[in-house]
Design a protein around this motif. Structure first.
Motif, PDB file in Angstrom:
ATOM      1  N   ILE A 189       0.868  -1.176   0.000  1.00 51.27           N
ATOM      2  CA  ILE A 189       0.000   0.000   0.000  1.00 51.27           C
ATOM      3  C   ILE A 189       0.898   1.217   0.000  1.00 51.27           C
ATOM      4  O   ILE A 189       1.777   1.346   0.859  1.00 51.27           O
ATOM      5  N   LYS A 190       0.693   2.090  -0.981  1.00 48.82           N
ATOM      6  CA  LYS A 190       1.531   3.284  -1.060  1.00 48.82           C
ATOM      7  C   LYS A 190       0.686   4.516  -0.784  1.00 48.82           C
ATOM      8  O   LYS A 190      -0.447   4.628  -1.254  1.00 48.82           O
ATOM      9  N   ALA A 191       1.226   5.432  -0.036  1.00 46.87           N
ATOM     10  CA  ALA A 191       0.584   6.726   0.176  1.00 46.87           C
ATOM     11  C   ALA A 191       1.554   7.778  -0.339  1.00 46.87           C
ATOM     12  O   ALA A 191       2.710   7.808   0.087  1.00 46.87           O
ATOM     13  N   GLY A 192       1.095   8.608  -1.292  1.00 42.93           N
ATOM     14  CA  GLY A 192       1.994   9.613  -1.872  1.00 42.93           C
ATOM     15  C   GLY A 192       3.169   8.950  -2.554  1.00 42.93           C
ATOM     16  O   GLY A 192       4.286   9.466  -2.523  1.00 42.93           O
ATOM     17  N   GLY A 193       2.964   7.774  -3.150  1.00 39.69           N
ATOM     18  CA  GLY A 193       4.020   7.113  -3.907  1.00 39.69           C
ATOM     19  C   GLY A 193       5.026   6.352  -3.064  1.00 39.69           C
ATOM     20  O   GLY A 193       5.982   5.786  -3.587  1.00 39.69           O
ATOM     21  N   LYS A 194       4.821   6.307  -1.761  1.00 39.38           N
ATOM     22  CA  LYS A 194       5.813   5.665  -0.899  1.00 39.38           C
ATOM     23  C   LYS A 194       5.113   4.597  -0.049  1.00 39.38           C
ATOM     24  O   LYS A 194       4.062   4.877   0.536  1.00 39.38           O
TER      25      LYS A 194
END
Lengths: 396, 216
Positions: B65-70
């Motif tokens: 799971i990525k948030a803001g690409g991270k």
């Protein structure tokens, strides 16, 4: 701060109140013990080495071998061999070393003015060890006048012991200096005659001294022709109460003026007491730290659910750390400052009392004491920080 | 901030998920910023689990799971705290209020958690009025009814700036009227922030104009 006010309702530090106060009291007592131990150590050093407490006479020690029953009648056993002299002179606590040359001839002194005649003895030490500075202190072959230095104790013995008991008048030092007793030295076969002249009184070396040049000449002329090894030596030491000196003397069965070295016994006792007090302070400090850590663990684990939720909602773990430390730090900082103030007050009081007895210590606490206060507080802080950080990490 | 799921499978539900098609589990899914997202799911399909994964308080899944690409795993504790204060807010199904605080303090906690609060303190009362819970603000959270707690939790979630609002059955204990009021407040606050939300529920509903609906 608003957030911290709410945190206070969530994280109840009240659960470990008794533990908390135990830790604070333990820390306070531990700090007092450690600071007192350090301060006493500093004061004792100042009493021994401080320039205001310097006892000039204590710097010079005349050392001889302890004469035991076995050695009686065997004078060769009481002399310092060249190896022993070399070893002694090489010790780090010995600043200067000189042999005391004993006369190998008989000495007789007559003071006709007093109707006083006595057998006597001479010894000589290198001039640098003498505390009598006098222009008369020289002798060359052919001189009739022989300068003599007598211990000041002799003058007192004469004036207050001998003179009173024998109905002889007491003399001032000046009048004694004006006496010119006749000095006869001999080896049974030859004899020489000189005019004695009291050149001064020594506090440092308790023997009758003549210049080294005279001694060398007279020993060669009236002695047995063989240079005798010294049975007494004189040393200059920085600290007559040093433990190293005491141990060295004991090891080699040497003896010296115990009055001058009696401080090392007191110092040994004081050091032991100070070490014991410091040790207990250290142990108590460790326990205080342990109780502190237990208190922190208890508080954090008793509200681990709340802490987890706080972090879930977005509270930075660092902020929780800061909050918890903020609850603790001011209290033990105050504890540390109180301990330092108590020790400072005690020091000020002790300085006043000691000054009345001619002993001088600083009226304020030493650098070591202040550094130790800061050091202990830093240690407590670091231990608490590590515990808080570890516990918060474990519960989030 | 875009949220992306890549082949996410909850370890405890692995076997059940293989037998049943899902729009979310084991798929590539991207939630675009500002979207109003509805996730419809019957009980037991991992609704709450998904919200916990998206909010990164549960980690028992495979995939990323990525948030803001991270990926979430690469965020530090301090960065997560910052994200939860600034970027992602949440209404848990079990609400998670502090029982030892009053309703108002529960909301205030979230407001002042950020050193520069988004809203002045007066906003609490304003929102409470809209949702009809002004009278319980001074009460201990432990004494509130479930519906009141739910509304307090919603107000708490709205006290902070966010780009995403996660809601796990936020209206389950509210009647029609109160649900409408709450939905209106949520919609208004999301639009004010240009923020999106991800809402999970059992059934279809018409509370919002959802842009995307997934079947879990």
């Amino acid at each position: 701060m608003q957030f911290n006010r709410i945190l206070k309702k969530i994280i109840r530090t009240g659960v470990g109140k008794s533990r908390y106060w135990m830790a604070i009291i333990g820390l306070g007592v531990a700090m007092l013990l450690i600071l007192v131990a350090l301060q006493v150590h500093t004061d004792f050093n100042e009493l021994l080495h401080g320039s205001r407490n310097q006892n000039e006479r204590a710097d010079y020690l005349v050392v001889n071998k302890l004469i035991t029953n076995d050695m009686m009648g065997k004078p060769e056993k009481t002399v310092f061999t060249p190896e022993e002299q070399k070893d002694f002179a090489a010790q780090p606590f010995v600043e200067a070393f000189g042999a005391i040359t004993a006369a190998q001839f008989n000495v007789q002194m007559q003071a006709d003015q007093l109707g006083f005649q006595t057998l006597a003895f001479f010894e000589a030490v290198p001039d640098t060890f003498l505390d009598v500075k006098s222009d008369e202190w020289k002798w060359r072959e052919g001189d009739q006048m022989l300068p003599i230095v007598v211990p000041r104790d002799f003058v007192n013995m004469f004036n207050f012991g001998f003179a009173l008991g024998n109905g002889i008048p007491q003399f001032s030092e000046t009048s004694i200096k004006s006496l010119t007793p006749e000095v006869i030295i001999s080896n049974g076969m030859q004899q020489g005659q000189f005019r004695g002249k009291i050149a001064g009184f020594s506090d440092r070396i308790s023997t009758v001294l003549v210049p080294q040049s005279f001694m060398d000449w007279a020993n060669a002329r009236y002695g047995k022709g063989v240079a005798k090894l010294p049975s007494r030596v004189v040393i200059r030491v920085k600290d007559p109460s040093s433990i190293e000196l005491k141990n060295y003397l004991e090891q080699h069965n040497y003896s010296t003026d115990s009055e001058k070295t009696k401080y090392n016994k007191i110092r040994g006792i004081v050091q032991t007491i100070v070490s014991v007090v410091g040790f207990f302070g250290g142990v108590l400090l460790m326990f205080a730290l342990l109780v502190f850590s237990m208190f922190i663990q208890l508080v954090i684990s008793s509200c681990r659910k709340e802490i987890r939720l706080l972090v879930t909602l977005g509270t930075a773990p660092k902020r929780l750390q800061r909050y918890l430390l903020g609850q603790l730090v001011p209290v033990y900082f105050v504890t540390g400052v109180i301990a330092l103030i108590v020790v400072s007050a005690a020091q000020w009081w002790a300085s006043g009392v000691l000054a009345k007895h001619g002993m001088f210590v600083a009226p304020y606490p030493g650098i070591m004491t202040i550094v130790a206060t800061l050091g202990i507080l830093a240690l407590v802080y670091v231990v608490n920080l590590v515990t808080v950080r570890k516990e918060i990490q474990a519960h989030t | 901030m875009q949220i992306e799921l890549s082949a996410v499978v909850p370890v405890p539900l692995r076997d059940r998920i293989r037998q049943r098609p899902s729009d979310i589990w084991d798929r590539e899914v991207a939630f675009q910023p500002g979207q109003f997202v509805k996730i419809k799911a019957p009980s037991g399909t991992g609704k709450t689990t998904l919200v916990h994964y998206l909010y990164n308080i549960r980690y028992d899944y495979t995939g990323t799971i990525k948030a803001g690409g991270k990926p979430w795993r690469d965020y530090s504790a301090a960065q997560l705290a910052a994200i939860r204060q600034e970027n992602i807010s949440v209404v848990f199904q079990d609400l998670r209020l502090f029982d030892q605080l009053t309703a108002e303090e529960n909301i205030e906690l979230k407001r002042v958690m950020n050193n520069k609060p988004l809203y002045p303190a007066g906003k609490i009362r304003e929102f409470a009025e809209q949702l009809g819970v002004t009278h319980v603000l001074g009460q201990s959270a432990a004494t509130l009814s479930y519906g009141e707690r739910q509304r307090i939790a919603i107000i708490r979630a709205l006290m902070q700036p966010f780009q995403w609002l996660m809601m796990d059955e936020p209206f389950s204990h509210l009647d029609e009227g109160n649900t409408a009021k709450a939905a209106q407040l949520i919609g208004q606050e999301c639009r004010a922030r240009n923020a999106g939300f991800i809402l999970t529920d059992l059934d279809h509903d018409q509370h919002f104009n959802y842009e995307v609906t997934y079947q879990l």
